[in-house]
Motif scaffolding. Structure first.
Motif, PDB file in Angstrom:
ATOM      1  N   GLY A  94       0.782  -1.232   0.000  1.00 46.90           N
ATOM      2  CA  GLY A  94       0.000   0.000   0.000  1.00 46.90           C
ATOM      3  C   GLY A  94       0.814   1.282   0.000  1.00 46.90           C
ATOM      4  O   GLY A  94       0.267   2.378   0.137  1.00 46.90           O
ATOM      5  N   ALA A  95       2.142   1.154  -0.159  1.00 44.97           N
ATOM      6  CA  ALA A  95       2.998   2.341  -0.186  1.00 44.97           C
ATOM      7  C   ALA A  95       2.944   3.017  -1.555  1.00 44.97           C
ATOM      8  O   ALA A  95       2.650   2.381  -2.566  1.00 44.97           O
ATOM      9  N   LYS A  96       3.229   4.320  -1.566  1.00 50.50           N
ATOM     10  CA  LYS A  96       3.349   5.078  -2.817  1.00 50.50           C
ATOM     11  C   LYS A  96       4.841   5.114  -3.145  1.00 50.50           C
ATOM     12  O   LYS A  96       5.595   5.901  -2.551  1.00 50.50           O
ATOM     13  N   VAL A  97       5.256   4.277  -4.084  1.00 48.30           N
ATOM     14  CA  VAL A  97       6.685   4.020  -4.298  1.00 48.30           C
ATOM     15  C   VAL A  97       7.214   4.675  -5.569  1.00 48.30           C
ATOM     16  O   VAL A  97       6.605   4.599  -6.634  1.00 48.30           O
ATOM     17  N   THR A  98       8.383   5.312  -5.415  1.00 50.06           N
ATOM     18  CA  THR A  98       9.173   5.775  -6.555  1.00 50.06           C
ATOM     19  C   THR A  98      10.474   4.980  -6.547  1.00 50.06           C
ATOM     20  O   THR A  98      11.136   4.891  -5.506  1.00 50.06           O
ATOM     21  N   GLY A  99      10.832   4.392  -7.672  1.00 50.40           N
ATOM     22  CA  GLY A  99      12.086   3.647  -7.787  1.00 50.40           C
ATOM     23  C   GLY A  99      13.022   4.343  -8.763  1.00 50.40           C
ATOM     24  O   GLY A  99      12.592   4.721  -9.855  1.00 50.40           O
ATOM     25  N   ILE A 100      14.272   4.544  -8.360  1.00 54.98           N
ATOM     26  CA  ILE A 100      15.241   5.168  -9.266  1.00 54.98           C
ATOM     27  C   ILE A 100      16.462   4.277  -9.449  1.00 54.98           C
ATOM     28  O   ILE A 100      16.857   3.542  -8.543  1.00 54.98           O
ATOM     29  N   ASP A 101      17.030   4.351 -10.633  1.00 53.81           N
ATOM     30  CA  ASP A 101      18.212   3.561 -10.959  1.00 53.81           C
ATOM     31  C   ASP A 101      18.886   4.217 -12.160  1.00 53.81           C
ATOM     32  O   ASP A 101      18.260   5.015 -12.870  1.00 53.81           O
ATOM     33  N   MET A 102      20.148   3.863 -12.399  1.00 44.26           N
ATOM     34  CA  MET A 102      20.852   4.414 -13.559  1.00 44.26           C
ATOM     35  C   MET A 102      20.984   3.400 -14.693  1.00 44.26           C
ATOM     36  O   MET A 102      21.525   3.718 -15.748  1.00 44.26           O
ATOM     37  N   ALA A 103      20.498   2.180 -14.474  1.00 46.39           N
ATOM     38  CA  ALA A 103      20.538   1.153 -15.528  1.00 46.39           C
ATOM     39  C   ALA A 103      19.188   1.131 -16.242  1.00 46.39           C
ATOM     40  O   ALA A 103      18.200   0.629 -15.711  1.00 46.39           O
ATOM     41  N   GLU A 104      19.162   1.697 -17.430  1.00 40.81           N
ATOM     42  CA  GLU A 104      17.898   1.847 -18.159  1.00 40.81           C
ATOM     43  C   GLU A 104      17.243   0.507 -18.472  1.00 40.81           C
ATOM     44  O   GLU A 104      16.020   0.374 -18.411  1.00 40.81           O
ATOM     45  N   ALA A 105      18.064  -0.492 -18.794  1.00 39.20           N
ATOM     46  CA  ALA A 105      17.511  -1.807 -19.145  1.00 39.20           C
ATOM     47  C   ALA A 105      16.744  -2.407 -17.965  1.00 39.20           C
ATOM     48  O   ALA A 105      15.671  -2.981 -18.137  1.00 39.20           O
ATOM     49  N   GLY A 106      17.297  -2.259 -16.766  1.00 42.54           N
ATOM     50  CA  GLY A 106      16.612  -2.754 -15.571  1.00 42.54           C
ATOM     51  C   GLY A 106      15.301  -2.041 -15.323  1.00 42.54           C
ATOM     52  O   GLY A 106      14.297  -2.649 -14.961  1.00 42.54           O
TER      53      GLY A 106
END
Length: 232
Positions: free
Chosen positions: A71-83
């Motif tokens: 139920g969390a409002k999640v933002t995910g960040i990463d520098m690997a575009e393919a992932g």
């Protein structure tokens, strides 16, 4: 100067299509995810519902999705575009709502300081040139009184034997070359960077693996893998 090791980014990008294959190189991440999720949830009052959470170094979204499912409002960040592309595609299967972005955490911190209830950065600090910069940005992004979680690998002879020789070469739990022992972080180093960033340590626990039962557990032994819980 960019705080991104592009060799590390490429390494994980090449494996991206297998993020959600529970029998692939990412099996250990799937196996430990319930432990990580419960550790985070327990320290957030046993609920993540409606909490605004940032998952730094989210990869294919294994932890991000499990927090969204709570139920969390999640933002995910990463520098690997393919992932990130794999993470976005998997949302079509899961039906969950996670916002994914390719952006350095330091850049996000410039415009979104104090916006998150919880920031997680798991199994990522040992893959960047300057982990202290990541810790500082995570501290900046979380609200006063907010919760920050880090996990990484300790640097000592035992962790070299277990995490590299054992996990990568003998048990083949991970692809060879996944980790660089010189980039492992001692708890004292982690805590010094965190304190300078305005974070206060509330809990630290180790994660162990039994090769005979093939079971991971959270225990007091922090000599190899460990999880930290900080409050701003």
């Amino acid at each position: 100067m960019s705080n991104v090791d592009f060799d590390e980014v490429d390494k994980f990008a090449q494996l991206a299509s297998r993020w959600w294959d529970k029998n692939s190189e990412f099996k250990p991440l799937h196996d430990i995810n319930p432990l990580r999720l419960n550790y985070i949830k327990e320290r957030c009052g046993n609920t993540l519902k409606d909490k605004k959470i940032l998952d730094v170094g989210c990869g294919g979204g294994i932890l991000s999705e499990s927090m969204a499912l709570e139920g969390a409002k999640v933002t995910g960040i990463d520098m690997a575009e393919a992932g990130l592309e794999v993470a976005k595609l998997h949302l079509l299967e899961s039906g969950l709502d996670v916002e994914y972005q390719k952006i350095p955490v330091e850049e996000l911190a410039e415009n979104h300081a104090g916006e998150f209830d919880v920031v997680t950065c798991l199994e990522m600090l040992e893959h960047v040139p300057d982990p202290s910069s990541i810790i500082k940005a995570c501290a900046k992004l979380v609200k006063p009184g907010g919760h920050v979680f880090f996990s990484t690998l300790n640097r000592n002879p035992k962790s070299y034997l277990f995490a590299i020789v054992g996990a990568e070469y003998i048990l083949k739990l991970l692809p060879q070359g996944t980790h660089d022992w010189d980039k492992f972080i001692q708890p004292s180093e982690m805590d010094e960077w965190a304190r300078h960033a305005g974070l206060s340590l509330k809990s630290m626990i180790g994660m162990t693996y039994n090769p005979f039962t093939k079971i991971y557990k959270l225990e007091h032994d922090v000599s190899v893998n460990y999880l930290c819980f900080y409050v701003k």
